[in-house]
Design a protein around this motif. Sequence first.
Motif, mmCIF file in Angstrom:
data_model
loop_
_atom_site.group_PDB
_atom_site.id
_atom_site.type_symbol
_atom_site.label_atom_id
_atom_site.label_comp_id
_atom_site.label_asym_id
_atom_site.label_seq_id
_atom_site.Cartn_x
_atom_site.Cartn_y
_atom_site.Cartn_z
ATOM 1 N N LEU A 1 0.802 -1.211 0.000
ATOM 2 C CA LEU A 1 0.000 0.000 0.000
ATOM 3 C C LEU A 1 0.841 1.270 0.000
ATOM 4 N N ASP A 2 1.927 1.288 0.773
ATOM 5 C CA ASP A 2 2.743 2.500 0.836
ATOM 6 C C ASP A 2 3.323 2.840 -0.528
ATOM 7 N N PHE A 3 3.786 1.805 -1.242
ATOM 8 C CA PHE A 3 4.334 2.044 -2.574
ATOM 9 C C PHE A 3 3.233 2.459 -3.536
ATOM 10 N N ARG A 4 2.087 1.781 -3.469
ATOM 11 C CA ARG A 4 0.994 2.098 -4.388
ATOM 12 C C ARG A 4 0.562 3.551 -4.244
ATOM 13 N N PHE A 5 0.322 3.990 -3.015
ATOM 14 C CA PHE A 5 -0.135 5.360 -2.794
ATOM 15 C C PHE A 5 0.912 6.363 -3.270
ATOM 16 N N LYS A 6 2.180 6.090 -2.931
ATOM 17 C CA LYS A 6 3.258 7.014 -3.280
ATOM 18 C C LYS A 6 3.435 7.122 -4.780
ATOM 19 N N ILE A 7 3.562 6.000 -5.476
ATOM 20 C CA ILE A 7 3.897 6.035 -6.895
ATOM 21 C C ILE A 7 2.725 6.521 -7.736
ATOM 22 N N GLU A 8 1.495 6.115 -7.378
ATOM 23 C CA GLU A 8 0.340 6.576 -8.146
ATOM 24 C C GLU A 8 0.143 8.078 -8.004
ATOM 25 N N LYS A 9 0.279 8.581 -6.794
ATOM 26 C CA LYS A 9 0.097 10.013 -6.563
ATOM 27 C C LYS A 9 1.203 10.817 -7.222
ATOM 28 N N THR A 10 2.438 10.350 -7.092
ATOM 29 C CA THR A 10 3.570 11.082 -7.653
ATOM 30 C C THR A 10 3.520 11.125 -9.174
ATOM 31 N N LEU A 11 3.204 9.988 -9.802
ATOM 32 C CA LEU A 11 3.182 9.943 -11.257
ATOM 33 C C LEU A 11 1.989 10.705 -11.829
ATOM 34 N N SER A 12 0.825 10.581 -11.203
ATOM 35 C CA SER A 12 -0.337 11.329 -11.694
ATOM 36 C C SER A 12 -0.103 12.834 -11.537
ATOM 37 N N SER A 13 0.536 13.247 -10.455
ATOM 38 C CA SER A 13 0.848 14.665 -10.255
ATOM 39 C C SER A 13 1.841 15.156 -11.304
ATOM 40 N N ALA A 14 2.832 14.309 -11.637
ATOM 41 C CA ALA A 14 3.814 14.682 -12.658
ATOM 42 C C ALA A 14 3.149 14.835 -14.023
ATOM 43 N N LEU A 15 2.190 13.976 -14.331
ATOM 44 C CA LEU A 15 1.448 14.099 -15.590
ATOM 45 C C LEU A 15 0.638 15.391 -15.621
ATOM 46 N N ILE A 16 -0.016 15.685 -14.522
ATOM 47 C CA ILE A 16 -0.822 16.911 -14.441
ATOM 48 C C ILE A 16 0.051 18.146 -14.614
ATOM 49 N N GLU A 17 1.214 18.143 -13.978
ATOM 50 C CA GLU A 17 2.135 19.274 -14.090
ATOM 51 C C GLU A 17 2.607 19.471 -15.527
ATOM 52 N N SER A 18 2.686 18.375 -16.275
ATOM 53 C CA SER A 18 3.131 18.470 -17.663
ATOM 54 C C SER A 18 1.999 18.919 -18.583
ATOM 55 N N GLY A 19 0.759 18.893 -18.087
ATOM 56 C CA GLY A 19 -0.371 19.335 -18.883
ATOM 57 C C GLY A 19 -1.319 18.240 -19.314
ATOM 58 N N ALA B 1 24.854 7.407 -2.799
ATOM 59 C CA ALA B 1 24.841 7.206 -1.346
ATOM 60 C C ALA B 1 23.893 8.160 -0.631
ATOM 61 N N TYR B 2 23.493 9.243 -1.295
ATOM 62 C CA TYR B 2 22.619 10.235 -0.672
ATOM 63 C C TYR B 2 21.142 9.998 -0.995
ATOM 64 N N ALA B 3 20.847 8.967 -1.788
ATOM 65 C CA ALA B 3 19.479 8.719 -2.238
ATOM 66 C C ALA B 3 18.751 7.750 -1.320
ATOM 67 N N ASN B 4 17.418 7.845 -1.316
ATOM 68 C CA ASN B 4 16.560 6.847 -0.685
ATOM 69 C C ASN B 4 15.512 6.442 -1.712
ATOM 70 N N PHE B 5 14.602 5.562 -1.334
ATOM 71 C CA PHE B 5 13.632 5.085 -2.320
ATOM 72 C C PHE B 5 12.647 6.179 -2.723
ATOM 73 N N GLY B 6 12.365 7.097 -1.830
ATOM 74 C CA GLY B 6 11.519 8.227 -2.192
ATOM 75 C C GLY B 6 12.151 9.056 -3.298
ATOM 76 N N THR B 7 13.454 9.242 -3.215
ATOM 77 C CA THR B 7 14.196 9.954 -4.252
ATOM 78 C C THR B 7 14.107 9.215 -5.577
ATOM 79 N N LEU B 8 14.243 7.896 -5.521
ATOM 80 C CA LEU B 8 14.158 7.084 -6.737
ATOM 81 C C LEU B 8 12.788 7.202 -7.385
ATOM 82 N N TYR B 9 11.735 7.116 -6.589
ATOM 83 C CA TYR B 9 10.383 7.175 -7.137
ATOM 84 C C TYR B 9 10.116 8.517 -7.824
#
Length: 218
Positions: free
Chosen positions: A50-68, A176-184
Motif C-alpha cells: 500500500l505505501d508504494f501504491r499510494f506514493k507512486i500513483e500520486k507522484t506519477l499522476s501529479s507529474a502528468l498533471i504538471e506536464s499538462g 549514497a545520498y538517495a533513498n527510495f523516495g528519491t528514486l520514485y
Amino acid sequence: MKKYGHLAFCLFAAFLSFNCASTEITSYVDPDYKQTKFTKILVTADTDKLDFRFKIEKTLSSALIESGTAASASYEFFPPTRVITDSAYTAVLAANHFDGSLIISVGEKGVETTQNPIVASKTTGTVSANGVVDTKTTYLGGDIVNKPFAEFGLKLLDVKTGNVAWMANSFTGGNAYANFGTLYNNFCKKVVETLDADKMIVHIDPETKWIDGKSGRH
C-alpha cells in the motif's frame, strides 16, 4: 569566513539532492498508436504494497498533471479493500472519460552495497618512554556505501480497445545520498518525459480546463 563555509555546504547539499538518482527507460510505441495522444490517464500500480501504491500513483499522476495531461491515481476510484472485476474497471474508466490506463509493475528492488576505493593513507607514530612505537594509519576513502535501485515495467493501455499502445522497462539507481523516495520521484519525472518524447500524451494550454473529460475554455 564561517558564513561562506556554511553557504558552500548548503549549495553542495542542494546539488546532491537534485543529482542523487537517475533513470534509464527503454520504450516502444505500437505502430497503430503512433498518431494517437492520450488526454486523460489513470495511473495504476500493480502491487499489494500500500505505501508504494499510494506514493507512486500520486507522484506519477501529479507529474502528468504538471506536464499538462489530465491524470488520477487509481486508488481514488478503486479502494484497495475491494475486488474489482475487469468489466467494472472498464466501466468506471469509461464513465470518467479516461482514454488511457497506465499500469506500473514492480521488478527487482534493493540496495547495492559497495566500498569506495582508498585514495590515500597517512601513518603517524609515537614513541613511548620505554621505547615502544605506537603507530596509527588513517585512510581517505574506503567507506561503505549503500546505493538503492529499482526496476519497473510500464504499459499504457487504450481504454476503449484494451490494446497496449505503449510499453517500457526502466532502471532507476541512486547514489549514497538517495533513498527510495528519491528514486520514485526521479522515475516518475522520467516516465512523463519519455511519454512526451514518444508523443503519447497531450499538453493542455494553461488557460484550458477539463470539463467531463473534454477540454473547454474558461
